[in-house]
Scaffold this motif. Structure first.
Motif, mmCIF file in Angstrom:
data_model
loop_
_atom_site.group_PDB
_atom_site.id
_atom_site.type_symbol
_atom_site.label_atom_id
_atom_site.label_comp_id
_atom_site.label_asym_id
_atom_site.label_seq_id
_atom_site.Cartn_x
_atom_site.Cartn_y
_atom_site.Cartn_z
ATOM 1 N N VAL A 1 0.842 -1.193 0.000
ATOM 2 C CA VAL A 1 0.000 0.000 0.000
ATOM 3 C C VAL A 1 0.878 1.244 0.000
ATOM 4 C CG1 VAL A 1 -1.641 1.336 1.394
ATOM 5 C CG2 VAL A 1 -1.954 -1.140 1.078
ATOM 6 N N GLY A 2 0.574 2.183 -0.894
ATOM 7 C CA GLY A 2 1.407 3.382 -1.029
ATOM 8 C C GLY A 2 1.001 4.535 -0.146
ATOM 9 N N ALA A 3 -0.293 4.628 0.193
ATOM 10 C CA ALA A 3 -0.779 5.725 1.020
ATOM 11 C C ALA A 3 -2.138 5.353 1.578
ATOM 12 C CB ALA A 3 -0.873 7.021 0.213
ATOM 13 N N ALA A 4 -2.508 6.011 2.681
ATOM 14 C CA ALA A 4 -3.806 5.746 3.309
ATOM 15 C C ALA A 4 -4.264 7.024 3.995
ATOM 16 C CB ALA A 4 -3.704 4.612 4.329
ATOM 17 N N ALA A 5 -5.541 7.374 3.806
ATOM 18 C CA ALA A 5 -6.068 8.615 4.362
ATOM 19 C C ALA A 5 -7.526 8.436 4.745
ATOM 20 C CB ALA A 5 -5.925 9.750 3.352
ATOM 21 N N TYR A 6 -7.997 9.314 5.630
ATOM 22 C CA TYR A 6 -9.403 9.332 6.043
ATOM 23 C C TYR A 6 -9.949 10.739 5.843
ATOM 24 C CZ TYR A 6 -13.501 9.868 8.973
ATOM 25 O OH TYR A 6 -14.766 10.183 9.422
ATOM 26 N N LEU A 7 -11.075 10.848 5.127
ATOM 27 C CA LEU A 7 -11.705 12.132 4.862
ATOM 28 C C LEU A 7 -13.103 12.160 5.463
ATOM 29 C CD1 LEU A 7 -10.951 12.468 1.017
ATOM 30 C CD2 LEU A 7 -9.393 12.782 2.954
#
Length: 401
Positions: free
Chosen positions: A214-220
């Protein structure tokens, strides 16, 4: 404005400033002028532009190494690398619009000086991790080099890492050498709608700890997701996968099964601008009255911090990046509060640091923009400042030293 075009010219200017007791405010594209405290010294400040150091000095695609002047526009670097299927893995953001500047005027030197990195930092490392070498002028007016043009260089002190993130307080760069890597063929984003910040953090941790690269992970939260994702109506937990198309598809399928629940897949056409927008903090660009904050904490702490802020300040805009370890916030003016939320936010942080990315000048004049350093760290920073810039020529006060 002083505009040297050679290292020798720059060295002469620095020696003159040191002898006269003047200070030099260094910049290249000046897109980040609003980042950091205002000058507090009563010394004469001369603006010194490094924009003239804007050439491509050496590009060796086979060796994955690029050497350029610090004044080269970041957009030009990206175009050059894209032509050879390469990129800067730390995903340098464009914060110019946060400060009312046009997009695309930022320079590589500015990104290195501020140690900026985008959403991929959680997997690819920071700007500091990709800085291999440099040429610079110190505060004595001496030209010197450190590091090299090879990916592995273990001789002597790692000065490239030291000057990255120094905000131009130690040296004036004339060349920078960075590591480049092959760009991914495609990108896809797994989106899990409707999660709470706490549950999103658990999902992001599971994904980042999996074998699926996984290259990136975010929560919006929903309000931010609606700004960046067409058709979004609820919160969005985002997992980015990159690489060759067959590999991305296989990993996306496998990870979807492991995560369970509702998982939507966003293809490259939606994913690329989405992640660029997060790195550039575009949801905060139009919030002209807000103080903007960027808070680094342990990934397990980000969700609780975001919840606490939104409970106390319902009109705040914010989201999580770096798997929960980075919290972006826009805080509207609050009754009876004159510090832009500094005491409120820093009081919530147990172990981390909060940077005031943008605020009115009246606040930047009186409130520490960067997290206050411990006495031991402040003493070390002062010793470094004296070692490289004994007359305090470069950007005095920019980092509190």
């Amino acid at each position: 404005m002083l505009t040297p075009l050679t290292a020798a010219e720059l060295a002469d200017l620095v020696r003159g400033a040191a002898a006269s007791g003047d200070a030099l405010a260094l910049h290249s594209g000046n897109s980040l002028a609003g980042l950091g405290p205002l000058p507090t010294s009563n010394r004469v400040h001369h603006s010194l532009s490094l924009a003239g150091f804007d050439t491509i000095i050496a590009y060796e695609p086979e060796e994955l190494v690029l050497t350029v002047g610090p004044g080269i526009p970041l957009a030009e670097v990206k175009t050059l690398l894209a032509g050879r299927g390469q990129h800067l893995a730390f995903e340098p953001p464009d914060w110019g619009p946060l400060y009312g500047q046009p997009a695309g005027i930022g320079t590589l030197g500015g990104v290195i000086g501020a140690a900026l990195a985008g959403s991929r930092r959680v997997s690819a490392g920071s700007a500091r991790d990709h800085m291999l070498g440099f040429q610079a002028v110190n505060g004595r007016g001496e030209i010197f080099k450190a590091g090299g043009r090879v990916v592995k260089n273990v001789t002597g002190y790692d000065l490239p890492k030291l000057v990255t993130g120094a905000f131009g307080t130690l040296v004036a760069l004339t060349e920078v050498t960075v590591k480049v890597v092959p760009a991914p063929e495609t990108v896809e984003t797994l989106m899990l709608p409707g999660l709470t910040p706490k549950r999103a953090t658990e999902i992001m941790s599971q994904a980042l700890g999996s074998a699926h690269e996984v290259g990136a992970a975010a929560y919006l939260p929903a309000s931010v997701a609606r700004d960046l994702i067409p058709g979004a109506s609820d919160s969005a937990t985002l997992i980015r996968l990159e690489g060759f198309a067959p590999s991305v598809d296989a990993r996306a399928t496998a990870l979807t099964g492991e995560l369970g629940g509702t998982v939507d897949r966003l293809g490259a056409a939606l994913s690329r601008p989405l992640w660029q927008g997060l790195s550039d903090a575009t949801p905060l660009v139009g919030l002209h009255e807000d103080c903007l904050w960027r808070i680094s904490v342990a990934p397990t702490e980000g969700a609780a911090l975001l919840d606490a802020v939104q409970a106390a300040r319902p009109l705040a805009t914010g989201w999580l990046d770096w798997g929960g370890g980075l919290v972006w916030l826009g805080l509207p003016p609050h009754p009876g509060e004159a510090d832009g939320g500094a005491a409120f936010l820093r009081g919530l942080i147990r172990d981390g640091h909060a940077t005031m990315v943008r605020a009115p000048d009246r606040i930047r004049e009186t409130v520490p923009v960067f997290q206050p350093m411990s006495p031991a760290l402040a003493a070390l920073a002062q010793r470094l400042k004296v070692a490289f810039d004994p007359a305090a020529v470069f950007n005095p006060g920019r980092l509190g030293v």
